[in-house]
Design a protein around this motif. Structure first.
Motif, PDB file in Angstrom:
ATOM      1  N   VAL A 176     -25.271 -69.244   7.630  1.00  0.00           N
ATOM      2  CA  VAL A 176     -26.240 -68.148   7.779  1.00  0.00           C
ATOM      3  C   VAL A 176     -25.543 -67.034   8.563  1.00  0.00           C
ATOM      4  O   VAL A 176     -25.168 -67.234   9.721  1.00  0.00           O
ATOM      5  N   THR A 177     -25.352 -65.911   7.931  1.00  0.00           N
ATOM      6  CA  THR A 177     -24.601 -64.853   8.601  1.00  0.00           C
ATOM      7  C   THR A 177     -25.473 -64.177   9.650  1.00  0.00           C
ATOM      8  O   THR A 177     -26.697 -64.164   9.546  1.00  0.00           O
ATOM      9  N   GLY A 178     -24.832 -63.634  10.652  1.00  0.00           N
ATOM     10  CA  GLY A 178     -25.583 -62.890  11.661  1.00  0.00           C
ATOM     11  C   GLY A 178     -25.883 -63.704  12.904  1.00  0.00           C
ATOM     12  O   GLY A 178     -26.327 -63.162  13.902  1.00  0.00           O
ATOM     13  N   ILE A 179     -25.651 -65.015  12.856  1.00  0.00           N
ATOM     14  CA  ILE A 179     -25.720 -65.839  14.061  1.00  0.00           C
ATOM     15  C   ILE A 179     -24.316 -66.395  14.268  1.00  0.00           C
ATOM     16  O   ILE A 179     -23.817 -67.154  13.444  1.00  0.00           O
ATOM     17  N   LEU A 180     -23.649 -65.949  15.346  1.00  0.00           N
ATOM     18  CA  LEU A 180     -22.235 -66.294  15.510  1.00  0.00           C
ATOM     19  C   LEU A 180     -22.059 -67.581  16.308  1.00  0.00           C
ATOM     20  O   LEU A 180     -21.295 -68.455  15.932  1.00  0.00           O
ATOM     21  N   GLY A 181     -22.740 -67.700  17.434  1.00  0.00           N
ATOM     22  CA  GLY A 181     -22.638 -68.927  18.223  1.00  0.00           C
ATOM     23  C   GLY A 181     -21.220 -69.264  18.625  1.00  0.00           C
ATOM     24  O   GLY A 181     -20.802 -70.418  18.564  1.00  0.00           O
ATOM     25  N   GLN A 182     -20.473 -68.255  19.048  1.00  0.00           N
ATOM     26  CA  GLN A 182     -19.040 -68.458  19.319  1.00  0.00           C
ATOM     27  C   GLN A 182     -18.763 -69.562  20.334  1.00  0.00           C
ATOM     28  O   GLN A 182     -17.803 -70.307  20.206  1.00  0.00           O
ATOM     29  N   CYS A 183     -19.591 -69.669  21.378  1.00  0.00           N
ATOM     30  CA  CYS A 183     -19.262 -70.629  22.438  1.00  0.00           C
ATOM     31  C   CYS A 183     -19.734 -72.032  22.097  1.00  0.00           C
ATOM     32  O   CYS A 183     -19.483 -72.973  22.853  1.00  0.00           O
ATOM     33  N   GLY A 184     -20.395 -72.198  20.966  1.00  0.00           N
ATOM     34  CA  GLY A 184     -20.787 -73.528  20.520  1.00  0.00           C
ATOM     35  C   GLY A 184     -22.045 -74.058  21.189  1.00  0.00           C
ATOM     36  O   GLY A 184     -22.392 -75.219  21.021  1.00  0.00           O
ATOM     37  N   GLY A 185     -22.691 -73.223  21.986  1.00  0.00           N
ATOM     38  CA  GLY A 185     -23.977 -73.642  22.560  1.00  0.00           C
ATOM     39  C   GLY A 185     -23.957 -73.917  24.043  1.00  0.00           C
ATOM     40  O   GLY A 185     -24.827 -74.617  24.545  1.00  0.00           O
ATOM     41  N   VAL A 186     -22.970 -73.380  24.754  1.00  0.00           N
ATOM     42  CA  VAL A 186     -22.912 -73.626  26.201  1.00  0.00           C
ATOM     43  C   VAL A 186     -23.332 -72.398  27.014  1.00  0.00           C
ATOM     44  O   VAL A 186     -23.020 -72.289  28.190  1.00  0.00           O
ATOM     45  N   MET A 187     -24.049 -71.488  26.375  1.00  0.00           N
ATOM     46  CA  MET A 187     -24.575 -70.298  27.058  1.00  0.00           C
ATOM     47  C   MET A 187     -23.474 -69.474  27.715  1.00  0.00           C
ATOM     48  O   MET A 187     -23.538 -69.149  28.905  1.00  0.00           O
ATOM     49  N   SER A 188     -22.453 -69.180  26.937  1.00  0.00           N
ATOM     50  CA  SER A 188     -21.398 -68.316  27.447  1.00  0.00           C
ATOM     51  C   SER A 188     -21.316 -66.999  26.702  1.00  0.00           C
ATOM     52  O   SER A 188     -20.691 -66.069  27.190  1.00  0.00           O
ATOM     53  N   CYS A 189     -21.900 -66.919  25.497  1.00  0.00           N
ATOM     54  CA  CYS A 189     -21.562 -65.753  24.668  1.00  0.00           C
ATOM     55  C   CYS A 189     -22.735 -64.882  24.259  1.00  0.00           C
ATOM     56  O   CYS A 189     -22.538 -63.711  23.969  1.00  0.00           O
ATOM     57  N   ALA A 190     -23.950 -65.441  24.197  1.00  0.00           N
ATOM     58  CA  ALA A 190     -25.120 -64.683  23.738  1.00  0.00           C
ATOM     59  C   ALA A 190     -24.902 -64.050  22.367  1.00  0.00           C
ATOM     60  O   ALA A 190     -25.327 -62.942  22.106  1.00  0.00           O
ATOM     61  N   THR A 191     -24.223 -64.769  21.468  1.00  0.00           N
ATOM     62  CA  THR A 191     -24.047 -64.265  20.100  1.00  0.00           C
ATOM     63  C   THR A 191     -24.917 -65.061  19.118  1.00  0.00           C
ATOM     64  O   THR A 191     -24.608 -65.154  17.939  1.00  0.00           O
TER      65      THR A 191
END
Lengths: 115, 424
Positions: A42-57
């Motif tokens: 699903v484009t538009g949700i990046l989740g770069q940090c993998g879910g550790v609340m570091s990126c807010a993407t």
């Protein structure tokens, strides 16, 4: 929209994309709304940090009817939502914090930008 | 630009998976093959030294994409094979031959081969119990050993070493970190931040030794490690040793194929290698620097999820002839027990450090200045301030030093006032 209740206990997430189209994804209980989006492309949700609340993407706006279906946000999430790329709305959440339970069905809107 | 050719992506880590997915998203129509050397479906590496070691993540939960994703996007995932040789045609295209002799012909090639952990060549480096951490098999072995370990020594005070030491300390295992440089993480953070992180680890019971080198690993005479001897003569007992002393780009394949390499596969701003056809992205690529204040003619090799994903998206745009995506500021994170470290931008040892004291205990921010220009931010346990600073760095919004120096200034409010003023 058919919710296929009874045949499976899989949660389902309906993502409304910035262009207005909707993408429905069958999820796995215990996964987050962010993980479900990223793993299924699903484009538009990046989740770069993998879910550790570091990126807010992984900012999403939760449908008002589903807003109370998740654990309330913590202080860090609240503060981070003040700094997202697209301004937060009443039911904004970081989708890595939205953990799906079996048979749960949820609608979220993906903002225009994450970074 | 032909989009009907055969695309081969070598390397199925974060960068490889993103390249294949983005190429499809942007409209690549030909066959896409994604080749991974590991037998496992592509997974996220950062949690290996964090949640995975603590048992709160599994290989399944770390999957980068579902099996259906590859099928739906017609990405042919070939696992457990590695390329042994590349035959590149001067006109573009060529064939990759796997080590099992399988030919994989392609019209476009993307190298996303990653980096391999640097190994120490000290005496005893081959002893049982001397480990590195790079892939999930390493992490599985390390997690098993941590279950019974009586003492851990970490050689190298970088992200991975400190994350593993924190995981061990959380399980009650005595842990010592040995760092040759004078401060922890000395290539990535200022001494001010390094000291805050050191203090936090010491408060959790981790012994931190800086400015000292190990000289050999000590064995029990039966092939198992029992300790580490330092140049000072001190012997640290350990039945588990992790060496986390950096990684080297996997560029041998590219080098053998005649592509220019210098501490990584050299690419231009479109991620094209020296032959003008092959692309390289992620940990293996030495690309033009794109951080505020960086010399754009310099080539940099960065190891991060952000870098892998952003370069992969840009490389996919090159393949399709699409406009390049906007590049944000490079950023990094490291969760080390009580320390949540986030860095945006790239600072050098000569850049100034402006220290801001956080509102809550354990919070700390250092702003790195080159002259009057903010070039990087280092945040400890301050995720909201980090986001504010990352945004400012990406947008090039100036932050005068005298404003930054006042810890009482809420940066978010400062920038909000600026943009309100700018719009008026």
């Amino acid at each position: 929209m058919v919710t296929e209740k009874g045949t499976t206990a899989m949660p389902k997430v309906f993502y409304t994309l910035p262009d207005g189209t909707e993408q429905a994804v069958a999820a796995t209980a215990g996964d987050s709304v962010m993980q479900t989006a990223v793993r299924n492309g699903v484009t538009g949700i990046l989740g770069q940090c993998g879910g550790v609340m570091s990126c807010a993407t992984c900012h999403v706006v939760v449908d008002e009817r589903n807003a109370a279906d998740f654990a309330p946000m913590g202080e860090d999430e609240d503060e981070m939502l003040d700094c997202t790329a697209v301004e937060r709305q009443e039911t904004s959440r970081l989708s890595c914090q939205l953990v799906l339970a079996a048979e749960q069905s949820v609608r979220v809107t993906v903002p225009e930008a994450q970074l | 630009m032909s989009t009907t050719g055969r695309l081969l992506v070598v390397g199925a880590g974060q960068a490889g998976v993103q390249t294949a997915g983005s190429a499809r998203e942007l409209g690549w129509r030909g066959p896409v093959t994604l080749l991974g050397a590991e037998p496992h479906a592509p997974y996220a590496r950062p949690p290996l030294s964090k949640a995975f070691l603590q048992g709160t993540a599994t290989l399944e939960s770390l999957a980068l994409r579902t099996a259906d994703f590859y099928a739906e996007h017609r990405i042919d995932l070939v696992l457990g094979e590695r390329v042994g040789r590349l035959d590149l045609s001067p006109a573009g295209g060529g064939t990759a031959i796997t080590t099992t002799g399988r030919p994989l012909p392609f019209d476009r090639l993307v190298l996303a081969t990653g980096a391999a952990p640097r190994r120490l060549t000290l005496d005893g480096a081959g002893l049982d119990g001397v480990a590195v951490l790079r892939d999930v098999d390493d992490a599985t072995g390390l997690a098993r050993r941590l279950g019974t370990a009586r003492g851990l020594v970490v050689v190298g005070g970088g992200f991975i070493g400190l994350e593993v030491a924190a995981a061990a300390a959380a399980s009650g295992i005595p842990a010592t970190v040995v760092e040759a440089a004078g401060t922890l993480m000395n290539r990535v953070v200022s001494p001010a931040t390094a000291d805050v992180v050191r203090d936090a680890h010491q408060a959790s019971g981790i012994r931190v030794l800086t400015g000292v080198r190990p000289v050999r690993f000590l064995g029990d005479g039966r092939g198992a490690v029992v300790g580490v001897e330092l140049e000072t003569g001190e012997r640290l007992p350990a039945d588990l040793v992790l060496t986390g002393v950096g990684a080297c780009p996997r560029d041998a394949l590219a080098r053998a194929a005649g592509l220019h390499c210098d501490r990584g596969i050299i690419v231009d701003e479109r991620f094209l290698a020296s032959d003008g056809h092959t692309l390289a992205v992620g940990d293996c690529a030495a690309a033009p620097a794109v951080s505020p204040g960086s010399d754009a003619t310099a080539r940099l090799r960065l190891e991060s999820v952000d870098n892998a994903v952003e370069q992969a998206r840009a490389a996919a745009a090159t393949l399709l002839g699409s406009p390049p995506p906007t590049r944000g500021v490079p950023w990094f994170w490291s969760d080390q027990g009580p320390v949540k470290l986030q860095i945006a931008g790239l600072a050098g040892p000569d850049d100034d450090a402006v220290v801001r004291v956080g509102k809550r205990p354990g919070q700390h921010t250092v702003l790195r200045y080159r002259g009057q220009h903010l070039v990087a931010a280092e945040c400890v346990n301050s995720p909201a301030e980090f986001l504010t600073l990352r945004k400012a760095l990406a947008a090039g919004t100036p932050l005068p030093r005298q404003v930054a120096q006042d810890s009482g200034t809420v940066l978010k409010q400062h920038f909000a006032a600026l943009s309100a003023g700018g719009n008026a």
